[in-house]
Design an enzyme around this catalytic site. Structure first.
Site, PDB file in Angstrom:
ATOM      1  N   ARG A 100     -70.800  -0.424  -3.830  1.00 37.89           N
ATOM      2  CA  ARG A 100     -71.967  -1.003  -3.445  1.00 37.89           C
ATOM      3  C   ARG A 100     -71.536  -2.514  -3.454  1.00 37.89           C
ATOM      4  O   ARG A 100     -71.512  -3.113  -5.246  1.00 37.89           O
ATOM      5  CB  ARG A 100     -73.743  -0.319  -4.447  1.00 37.89           C
ATOM      6  CG  ARG A 100     -74.594  -0.160  -3.794  1.00 37.89           C
ATOM      7  CD  ARG A 100     -75.371   0.550  -4.062  1.00 37.89           C
ATOM      8  NE  ARG A 100     -75.667   0.685  -5.493  1.00 37.89           N
ATOM      9  CZ  ARG A 100     -77.072   1.096  -5.441  1.00 37.89           C
ATOM     10  NH1 ARG A 100     -78.179   0.958  -5.410  1.00 37.89           N
ATOM     11  NH2 ARG A 100     -76.940   0.800  -7.584  1.00 37.89           N
ATOM     12  N   THR A 135     -75.906  -7.588  -2.820  1.00 38.97           N
ATOM     13  CA  THR A 135     -76.537  -6.751  -1.147  1.00 38.97           C
ATOM     14  C   THR A 135     -76.977  -6.077  -1.583  1.00 38.97           C
ATOM     15  O   THR A 135     -77.346  -5.532  -0.937  1.00 38.97           O
ATOM     16  CB  THR A 135     -75.687  -7.871  -0.335  1.00 38.97           C
ATOM     17  OG1 THR A 135     -74.443  -6.214  -0.500  1.00 38.97           O
ATOM     18  CG2 THR A 135     -75.510  -8.732  -0.350  1.00 38.97           C
ATOM     19  N   ASP A 165     -76.668   5.331 -13.939  1.00 42.45           N
ATOM     20  CA  ASP A 165     -74.963   5.182 -13.182  1.00 42.45           C
ATOM     21  C   ASP A 165     -74.314   6.905 -13.479  1.00 42.45           C
ATOM     22  O   ASP A 165     -74.310   6.577 -14.206  1.00 42.45           O
ATOM     23  CB  ASP A 165     -74.446   3.697 -13.684  1.00 42.45           C
ATOM     24  CG  ASP A 165     -73.688   3.438 -12.373  1.00 42.45           C
ATOM     25  OD1 ASP A 165     -74.207   2.530 -11.453  1.00 42.45           O
ATOM     26  OD2 ASP A 165     -72.576   4.157 -12.153  1.00 42.45           O
ATOM     27  N   ASP A 173     -70.218   6.041 -13.627  1.00 42.71           N
ATOM     28  CA  ASP A 173     -70.282   5.721 -15.331  1.00 42.71           C
ATOM     29  C   ASP A 173     -70.684   6.578 -16.163  1.00 42.71           C
ATOM     30  O   ASP A 173     -70.136   6.370 -17.230  1.00 42.71           O
ATOM     31  CB  ASP A 173     -71.173   4.034 -15.755  1.00 42.71           C
ATOM     32  CG  ASP A 173     -70.494   2.828 -14.733  1.00 42.71           C
ATOM     33  OD1 ASP A 173     -69.891   3.384 -14.477  1.00 42.71           O
ATOM     34  OD2 ASP A 173     -71.342   1.626 -14.753  1.00 42.71           O
TER      35      ASP A 173
HETATM   36  N1  URA Z   1     -76.730   4.872  -8.429  1.00 35.76           N
HETATM   37  C1  URA Z   1     -76.679   5.637  -9.433  1.00 35.76           C
HETATM   38  O1  URA Z   1     -75.334   5.542 -10.028  1.00 35.76           O
HETATM   39  N2  URA Z   1     -77.168   5.732 -10.037  1.00 35.76           N
HETATM   40  C2  URA Z   1     -78.562   4.627  -9.052  1.00 35.76           C
HETATM   41  O2  URA Z   1     -80.183   4.976  -9.765  1.00 35.76           O
HETATM   42  C3  URA Z   1     -78.559   4.276  -7.825  1.00 35.76           C
HETATM   43  C4  URA Z   1     -77.023   4.632  -7.325  1.00 35.76           C
END
Ligand code: URA
Length: 211
Positions: free
Chosen positions: A106, A110, A202, A205
Site C-alpha cells: 500500500r 495515496t 497493522d 507488522d
Molecule cells: N491493513 C492493516 O494491516 N490494518 C488496517 O487496519 C488496515 C490495513
C-alpha cells in the site's frame, strides 16, 4: 452483489480468537498462531458449498459410492504479506491446494495498491480461487488482486478476510460485485491513515514483529 454475499462468520471460536488478536498486548507469536487458527476456521466456512461427486471405493467391509470434492484442486491466493498468515491454516485443511502469491503493498501516501509480484498456476479458469487478506480496509489491494486473478482467467473467486471496513466492502462491491466475501467482523470505519477502527492495527507488522 447481494447483501447476503457477505458472509459474517459468527462462530464463537472465531469471535473469541479475534478478540484475543485485537488486544494490543498480544505477542507476535500469539497473534500469528491465532491468525493461523482462524484461517483454518474460515476455510471451513468458505468451502461449505463446494460441489461433491460420488466415486466408487471399497471399505474393508463392502464396496460403496462415497462423496468427494469434484473438480480441479483449489487455489489459495494470499495477498503478501499479511495474507500469508491464513495460508498454513487453510493448507492444513486442503493440503493439495495450489498456491498463488500476489505481492501488493500500500503506497503510504495515496493508499493505492502497488504490484511487485504475481505468480499463479496457469489454469485458473477451472479452479475455485480463495483470495485472502486479513484486512479489507480501503479495498484497493483486494480489488487489484481480484483484477489480476481475473486477468489470468479466474472465474470462481471467493474473498476471505478477518476484518472489513464498510468503505472497503463498498469499494470491493463496486468493482467486483461477483465475488462473495467471508469476514469475521465488519468494524466501524477507516481512520485518516486508512487503518480500520477499532481494528487490530497493522496485521503484517503484528504477525512478523516488524514496525
Ligand atoms: N491493513 C492493516 O494491516 N490494518 C488496517 O487496519 C488496515 C490495513
Amino acid at each position: 452483489m447481494a447483501a447476503d454475499d457477505i458472509h459474517l462468520v459468527s462462530h464463537p471460536l472465531v469471535q473469541h480468537k479475534l478478540s484475543l488478536m485485537r488486544d494490543r498486548e498480544r505477542s507476535t507469536k500469539g497473534f500469528r498462531e491465532l491468525l493461523n487458527e482462524i484461517g483454518m476456521l474460515l476455510c471451513y466456512e468458505v468451502t461449505r458449498d463446494l460441489p461433491l461427486e460420488m466415486v466408487d471405493i471399497e471399505t474393508p467391509i463392502a464396496p460403496m459410492k462415497a462423496p468427494q470434492i469434484a473438480g480441479k484442486k483449489l487455489t489459495l491466493a494470499p495477498i503478501l504479506r499479511a495474507g500469508v498468515g491464513f495460508l498454513d491454516g487453510m493448507l492444513a485443511l486442503i493440503p493439495s491446494a495450489r498456491v498463488a502469491h500476489i505481492g501488493l503493498y500500500r503506497d503510504p501516501n495515496t493508499l493505492e495498491a502497488v504490484e511487485y509480484y504475481f505468480k499463479a498456476p496457469q489454469d485458473l479458469s477451472d479452479r475455485t480461487v480463495i483470495l485472502m487478506d486479513p484486512m479489507l480496509a480501503t479495498g484497493n489491494s483486494a480489488c487489484a488482486a481480484a483484477s489480476l486473478l481475473k486477468a489470468r482467467g479466474a472465474r470462481d473467486i471467493r474473498f476471505v478476510c478477518l476484518l472489513a471496513a464498510p468503505e472497503g466492502i463498498a469499494q470491493f462491491r463496486k468493482l467486483h460485485g461477483d465475488i462473495p466475501i467471508w469476514t469475521a467482523a465488519v468494524d466501524e470505519r477507516l481512520n485518516d491513515h486508512g487503518y480500520i477502527v477499532p481494528g487490530l492495527g497493522d496485521a503484517g507488522d503484528r504477525m512478523f514483529g516488524t514496525k
